[in-house]
Design an enzyme around this catalytic site. Sequence first.
Site, PDB file in Angstrom:
ATOM      1  N   LYS A  79     -24.566  74.676 -26.820  1.00  0.00           N
ATOM      2  CA  LYS A  79     -24.102  73.291 -26.708  1.00  0.00           C
ATOM      3  C   LYS A  79     -25.194  72.362 -27.236  1.00  0.00           C
ATOM      4  O   LYS A  79     -26.385  72.626 -27.034  1.00  0.00           O
ATOM      5  CB  LYS A  79     -23.790  72.999 -25.237  1.00  0.00           C
ATOM      6  CG  LYS A  79     -23.125  71.648 -24.982  1.00  0.00           C
ATOM      7  CD  LYS A  79     -22.738  71.503 -23.501  1.00  0.00           C
ATOM      8  CE  LYS A  79     -22.082  70.174 -23.201  1.00  0.00           C
ATOM      9  NZ  LYS A  79     -21.649  70.070 -21.786  1.00  0.00           N
ATOM     10  N   SER A 154     -16.833  68.620 -20.851  1.00  0.00           N
ATOM     11  CA  SER A 154     -17.498  68.210 -22.063  1.00  0.00           C
ATOM     12  C   SER A 154     -17.917  69.356 -22.989  1.00  0.00           C
ATOM     13  O   SER A 154     -18.141  69.115 -24.175  1.00  0.00           O
ATOM     14  CB  SER A 154     -18.745  67.394 -21.708  1.00  0.00           C
ATOM     15  OG  SER A 154     -19.720  68.201 -21.070  1.00  0.00           O
ATOM     16  N   SER A 178     -17.696  70.695 -16.567  1.00  0.00           N
ATOM     17  CA  SER A 178     -17.800  70.691 -18.035  1.00  0.00           C
ATOM     18  C   SER A 178     -17.901  72.060 -18.693  1.00  0.00           C
ATOM     19  O   SER A 178     -17.789  72.160 -19.901  1.00  0.00           O
ATOM     20  CB  SER A 178     -18.988  69.830 -18.474  1.00  0.00           C
ATOM     21  OG  SER A 178     -18.634  68.470 -18.456  1.00  0.00           O
TER      22      SER A 178
END
Lengths: 484, 95
Positions: A79, A154, A178
């Site tokens: 990420k 997210s 997330s």
Amino acid sequence: MELFQYTAHEIADKIKAKEISSVEATKAVLSRIDAVEDKVESYVTVLPEHALAQAEEMDKKIAAGEATGPLAGVPMALKDNLCTKDILTTCSSKMLYNFKPPYNATVTEKLKNADTVLVGKVNMDEFAMGSSTENSYFKKTKNPYDITKVPGGSSGGSAACVSADEAYFALGSDTGGSIRQPAALCGCVGMKPTYGSVSRYGLVAFASSLDQIGPLTKDVRDCAAVLDTIMGHDPKDSTSVNIDHGNLLSALTGDIRGLKIGLPQEYMGAGISSDVMSAVMGAVDNMRGLGAEAQEMHLPLNEYALPAYYMISSAEASSNLARYDGVKYGFRAEHFDGLVDMYCQTRSEGFGAEVKRRIMIGTYALSSGYYDAYYKKAQQVRTLIMQDFQKAFETYDVLVTPATPTTAFGIGEKTDNPLEMYMADICTVSVNIGGLPALVLPCGYDAAGLPIGIQIIGKPFGEAQVLNAAYALEQTITKVRPTL
Amino acid sequence: MAITKEQVLHVAKLARLNLTDEETERLRGDMENIIGFADKLNELDTEGVVPTAHAIPMQNAFREDVVIPSYDREAILQNAPDRDEEAFVVPKVVE
């Protein structure tokens, strides 16, 4: 079966058995990215030369018998809020569009030491604030099962790239769901481990009392292998816990006879779609069939978790994001009038709408006259919610809930209404409030073929029990791949 | 929960944000809704409840007070929007 479709442990076994090389596995993933990335858009940065050079090095180490771990030679993605030395780490924000960290996050370092291959950095909601990855400054990632739908967020890029076979596994971060919410919407396995079990050194901070790093993988075995690699005490993170986490891979026996499962009714009522409910209850029946005992129970304070979460997380975010001022790194506005206006213009142009909203809410909750009413109140409610969980775990080993109220929603469907978007995390935020470990895995598909996720919540540091329950359940579920 | 335009502008100033009129109005509505949502917490009696800052018991994490290698100046300055040979450069603060 195509090379890119294997799980991480399957590809690692092939590499170990010298059936294929790490370079071949990396090339397979890179050409998969070439083939589907224009549809899925999960990557912010792809690193073909870096990945191939790393893979070549891994092949040499493997040939010399120096790389023997369970993930040796396996290509993966991170990420874009996890620091990678001299490699762009943008948090999908204009504010950090050009930021190349001078150091690696501890998880980056650990995965490197485990001989994995970094293929690229994946998309996210800006600074991890959002539930659809639509808040990225750069691009909107699509759900591999239906590219008109969101991947969740997210960590939407992490979930989509694993689901679309653009990486064998990925890391995400989870502040209110997330990792787990996008894992559910994209049909992969995602786990947020216990608060304090994975070092956050080099994770760009959102809400420090809630943030935790974890894996998104193709199956439960991979999830355990990645956790075994990244968990552990780190002197560089003063919130990291110094205990022996044991070996999680060896905990996967598949034997769940006598496992006591609590089914909190507050997670299963209004707002949860009937498709989701029937898949989750079907999975619970499967677990009963394997010898587990499941019982309805109550966590009466669950409805207060979401408002408490938004006060605590926004307050901490407003404080953490105060560092972005255009001085030391990242974006600086071009036109301003003096130093203070440089800060203001830089922040006004560098942050997107959702980030500004959270900073405003958080600053309000921390401001003079409102601190006790909102921030302190939310922290007190947090204590009560944790007591609810502690009581539940006196009776039950794990709790099982839906992962999300619905399957993936349409792109643009919830962007005009922040509160409606926040509801996407209704099943996941309480776990962060409690600091608990929780895993999401696919347990079925709706009529349109979209994945449905089930969540298994454990006691603090109860990762082994959660993973084994998930592993047992996984054997009873038929997985359907996305068609791209 | 009513939030005024003046309150929004005050908070924006604390947060070092310059808002357009349109942003100010939209944030005013959003803050009313979201903070109104948080008012639900008042349904719970929290008299005497100890606030939780971290979900696991935390103690001070001390280390030995010894010098360890730090970063090269150049590594730290390489991301600066404006710099000279040895420092970050910002607009003049004192006339």
